[in-house]
Design a protein around this motif. Structure first.
Motif, PDB file in Angstrom:
ATOM      1  N   VAL A   1       1.101   6.775  -6.842  1.00 28.05           N
ATOM      2  CA  VAL A   1      -0.530   7.920  -6.968  1.00 28.05           C
ATOM      3  C   VAL A   1       0.442   9.178  -7.395  1.00 28.05           C
ATOM      4  O   VAL A   1      -0.209   9.786  -8.168  1.00 28.05           O
ATOM      5  CB  VAL A   1      -1.009   7.105  -6.541  1.00 28.05           C
ATOM      6  N   GLU A   2       0.982   9.312  -6.283  1.00 36.37           N
ATOM      7  CA  GLU A   2       1.207  10.992  -5.687  1.00 36.37           C
ATOM      8  C   GLU A   2       2.232  10.751  -6.805  1.00 36.37           C
ATOM      9  O   GLU A   2       2.221  12.199  -7.384  1.00 36.37           O
ATOM     10  CB  GLU A   2       2.022  10.950  -4.293  1.00 36.37           C
ATOM     11  N   ALA A   3       3.534  10.704  -7.020  1.00 39.86           N
ATOM     12  CA  ALA A   3       4.207  10.840  -8.506  1.00 39.86           C
ATOM     13  C   ALA A   3       3.693  10.887  -9.778  1.00 39.86           C
ATOM     14  O   ALA A   3       4.021  11.422 -10.414  1.00 39.86           O
ATOM     15  CB  ALA A   3       5.403   9.627  -7.871  1.00 39.86           C
ATOM     16  N   ALA A   4       2.767  10.093 -10.124  1.00 42.23           N
ATOM     17  CA  ALA A   4       2.078  10.087 -11.127  1.00 42.23           C
ATOM     18  C   ALA A   4       1.405  11.030 -11.454  1.00 42.23           C
ATOM     19  O   ALA A   4       1.196  11.212 -12.628  1.00 42.23           O
ATOM     20  CB  ALA A   4       1.009   8.894 -10.997  1.00 42.23           C
ATOM     21  N   LYS A   5       0.237  12.268 -10.911  1.00 44.74           N
ATOM     22  CA  LYS A   5      -0.403  13.366 -11.172  1.00 44.74           C
ATOM     23  C   LYS A   5      -0.822  12.908 -11.926  1.00 44.74           C
ATOM     24  O   LYS A   5      -1.274  14.098 -13.217  1.00 44.74           O
ATOM     25  CB  LYS A   5       1.321  14.434 -10.784  1.00 44.74           C
ATOM     26  N   LEU A   6      -1.511  11.710 -12.211  1.00 40.86           N
ATOM     27  CA  LEU A   6      -2.263  11.744 -13.536  1.00 40.86           C
ATOM     28  C   LEU A   6      -3.740  11.376 -12.923  1.00 40.86           C
ATOM     29  O   LEU A   6      -4.464  11.817 -11.382  1.00 40.86           O
ATOM     30  CB  LEU A   6      -2.259  10.546 -13.702  1.00 40.86           C
ATOM     31  N   PRO A   7      -4.606  13.300 -13.656  1.00 45.20           N
ATOM     32  CA  PRO A   7      -5.972  12.691 -13.108  1.00 45.20           C
ATOM     33  C   PRO A   7      -6.815  11.862 -13.396  1.00 45.20           C
ATOM     34  O   PRO A   7      -7.082  11.167 -14.384  1.00 45.20           O
ATOM     35  CB  PRO A   7      -6.500  14.044 -14.416  1.00 45.20           C
ATOM     36  N   ALA A   8      -6.913  11.162 -12.502  1.00 42.63           N
ATOM     37  CA  ALA A   8      -7.456   9.802 -12.345  1.00 42.63           C
ATOM     38  C   ALA A   8      -8.563   9.653 -10.876  1.00 42.63           C
ATOM     39  O   ALA A   8      -8.003  10.145  -9.712  1.00 42.63           O
ATOM     40  CB  ALA A   8      -6.149   8.760 -12.609  1.00 42.63           C
TER      41      ALA A   8
ATOM     42  N   PRO B   1       0.732  -1.205   0.169  1.00 40.58           N
ATOM     43  CA  PRO B   1       0.156   0.022  -0.032  1.00 40.58           C
ATOM     44  C   PRO B   1       0.672   1.177   0.084  1.00 40.58           C
ATOM     45  O   PRO B   1       0.551   2.520  -0.822  1.00 40.58           O
ATOM     46  CB  PRO B   1      -0.901  -0.114   1.539  1.00 40.58           C
ATOM     47  N   ALA B   2       2.136   1.209   0.812  1.00 41.68           N
ATOM     48  CA  ALA B   2       2.329   2.410   0.173  1.00 41.68           C
ATOM     49  C   ALA B   2       3.412   2.960  -0.552  1.00 41.68           C
ATOM     50  O   ALA B   2       3.843   3.560  -1.005  1.00 41.68           O
ATOM     51  CB  ALA B   2       3.984   2.241   2.615  1.00 41.68           C
ATOM     52  N   LYS B   3       4.119   2.034  -0.610  1.00 38.35           N
ATOM     53  CA  LYS B   3       4.511   1.922  -2.140  1.00 38.35           C
ATOM     54  C   LYS B   3       3.561   1.984  -3.453  1.00 38.35           C
ATOM     55  O   LYS B   3       3.825   3.080  -4.603  1.00 38.35           O
ATOM     56  CB  LYS B   3       4.788   0.639  -2.777  1.00 38.35           C
ATOM     57  N   ALA B   4       2.257   2.191  -3.743  1.00 37.86           N
ATOM     58  CA  ALA B   4       1.194   2.252  -4.219  1.00 37.86           C
ATOM     59  C   ALA B   4       0.343   4.112  -4.118  1.00 37.86           C
ATOM     60  O   ALA B   4       0.595   4.374  -5.077  1.00 37.86           O
ATOM     61  CB  ALA B   4       0.217   1.315  -4.061  1.00 37.86           C
ATOM     62  N   LEU B   5       1.071   4.111  -2.759  1.00 36.54           N
ATOM     63  CA  LEU B   5       0.642   5.669  -2.486  1.00 36.54           C
ATOM     64  C   LEU B   5       2.103   6.139  -3.433  1.00 36.54           C
ATOM     65  O   LEU B   5       0.739   7.153  -3.793  1.00 36.54           O
ATOM     66  CB  LEU B   5      -0.188   5.715  -1.146  1.00 36.54           C
ATOM     67  N   VAL B   6       2.979   5.800  -3.204  1.00 31.36           N
ATOM     68  CA  VAL B   6       3.977   7.048  -3.700  1.00 31.36           C
ATOM     69  C   VAL B   6       3.512   7.180  -4.720  1.00 31.36           C
ATOM     70  O   VAL B   6       4.017   8.014  -5.383  1.00 31.36           O
ATOM     71  CB  VAL B   6       5.701   5.791  -3.080  1.00 31.36           C
TER      72      VAL B   6
END
Length: 89
Positions: free
Chosen positions: A73-80, A66-71
């Motif tokens: 998500v934040e790094a992607a900066k993709l409107p999703a 989960p922690a790596k997934a959240l990192v």
């Protein structure tokens, strides 16, 4: 929760929406409709797979934790919209 409510919450840019439901497939269908209407990508996360774009077979590398997934998500900066299945409290 109705599809219009989901669309409104997403459009209002709520950063996190917790949904407890019995019909996960129906919820994902509503989310896919909402994302289509709003022009957003839809991703799902689960422990066995990590992050994957809805409808795709491949997953994002090293996003099972989960922690790596959240990192990611934040790094992607993709409107999703990201759906985290069974993440827990």
């Amino acid at each position: 929760m109705a599809a219009d409510e989901l669309t409104l919450l997403i459009r209002s840019r709520y950063p996190i929406v917790a949904v407890d439901c019995d019909d996960e497939a129906r919820l994902l269908a509503h989310l896919a409709d909402s994302c289509g209407t709003l022009g957003l990508s839809l991703f799902t996360w689960s422990v066995p797979d990590g992050i994957r774009r809805a409808g795709a077979d491949t997953t994002v590398y090293e996003t099972r934790e989960p922690a790596k997934a959240l990192v990611h998500v934040e790094a992607a900066k993709l409107p999703a919209v990201y759906v985290f299945h069974d993440l827990g409290p």
